[in-house]
Design a protein around this motif. Sequence first.
Motif, mmCIF file in Angstrom:
data_model
loop_
_atom_site.group_PDB
_atom_site.id
_atom_site.type_symbol
_atom_site.label_atom_id
_atom_site.label_comp_id
_atom_site.label_asym_id
_atom_site.label_seq_id
_atom_site.Cartn_x
_atom_site.Cartn_y
_atom_site.Cartn_z
ATOM 1 N N HIS A 117 0.830 -1.185 -0.036
ATOM 2 C CA HIS A 117 -0.041 0.038 -0.089
ATOM 3 C C HIS A 117 0.990 1.198 0.113
ATOM 4 N N HIS A 158 -7.738 -8.510 0.094
ATOM 5 C CA HIS A 158 -7.005 -9.227 1.318
ATOM 6 C C HIS A 158 -8.186 -10.363 1.647
ATOM 7 N N HIS A 215 -2.441 -12.315 2.608
ATOM 8 C CA HIS A 215 -2.569 -12.834 4.174
ATOM 9 C C HIS A 215 -2.995 -14.368 4.090
ATOM 10 N N ASP A 221 3.488 -5.298 2.624
ATOM 11 C CA ASP A 221 2.012 -4.647 2.747
ATOM 12 C C ASP A 221 2.249 -3.132 2.982
HETATM 13 ZN ZN LIG Z 1 -2.807 -5.009 2.878
#
Ligand SMILES: [Zn+2]
Length: 441
Positions: free
Chosen positions: A68, A223, A260, A311
């Motif tokens: 991100h 996600h 994840h 991330d």
């Molecule tokens: Zn993320």
Amino acid sequence: MRVDAQLFTGGTILTIDPNHRVVAGDVACVDGLIVHVGGPYTPQTRDYQIVDCAGCLVMPGLVQAHVHTCQTLARGRADDMELLDWLRTVIWPYEAKLDEPAMTASVELACAELLLGGTTAILDMGTVHHTDAVFAAAERAGLRATIGKAMMDEPDPQIPPGLRESTSASLDASAQLIARWHGAANGRLRYAYAPRFVLSCTEDLLREVGVQARAKGVRIHTHASENTGEVALVRQRFGKDNIVVLDELGLLGDHCCIAHCIHLSSEEKRLLAARGAHVCHCPSSNLKLASGIASIPELIAAGVAVALGADGAPCNNNLDGFLELRLAALLHKHRSGPRTLPAPEVVRMATLGGAAALGLADRIGSLELGKRGDVIAVDLSPLHTVPTESPWSAIAYAAKACDVRHVAVDGNLVVRDRTLLTLELPKVRENARKSASRLFS
Ligand SMILES: [Zn+2]
């Protein structure tokens, strides 16, 4: 001098080809394409940019399949929290306040950190707005990026008004971004639909993303199953588990990369493998948010394709591909034994695995003839890599992001002798600090 021909000379080349070849010699690129790997190369003309790689490991750039870049200004602002709290009390309010100058500052900071640390390609989730600024910053920085605007049309009162959008506005904005950016910068910039997670999206939106992604040949980035609280809310709303929901709504496939995937049933693991979906493992983020540890050895054994990602800065707090690589190599040995994820497997995951997650395994992820010139040179003179018995071991366990000496993306040299050539670091630093204090004041 031609700047569209580069010669990386005199290194040890970690090709990441199907035979895991390690060869000495040169790598040559012409017009962004790799035309020579290994052994001496004699240019036909004198117009090559010569990049001295003596004492370096030359390898494909790291590919991070979940980042991100819009969150970088929130580094250090949301420590020691769990996911849903972290999202609702800091990250969503921060993203709602991001304006275009702050977005630019955040993404430039991220791109500079990524490139200087040897990451040449990312799969990025933006926020709801200002996605053009994300693309523009990645274009300027010279990074290879597949970017999507975060989709958040669920009328959830916990989502700040600045991030709420209607289903049609979310789809229209995505369509416009695809028209403007998908395939831009000689194919270096691409679009991916980015429904944030099933809880932030309506079923109508998710179903439509499934249809449009297939119709347009665009990837999906989302996600799932990061946190037990999230999994419980998904079960409450849908009566089913995350991956089953994504599959039934038509999103799961080999064009889909899911970050994840920590809390999965055996049925969900089987579905991921059967559909060819890619999982992005983010070990630092998962540990810091106390989300859990994904069953990566079991997923790989089940046939699931796995990539790595840092991330975001507020949950990591670095965007360091080498750190994620090392942590992934170490983390699963504790439970599954010391032979789990050996160095060559995890280095491959950090390069070709990421390329596959971006749908670019035929273009990047290894140094082979005909692929694009996404090349890094890692200096082996720092004491923590001396002596270098195995280049695989050096990269997986010993090397650090600060050892990266040269970086090229699509043949363009963007880092030379540890200096970023595309952005001015003092400005990047100043804009980031000013924008962060403005947003958080
Ligand atoms: Zn993320």
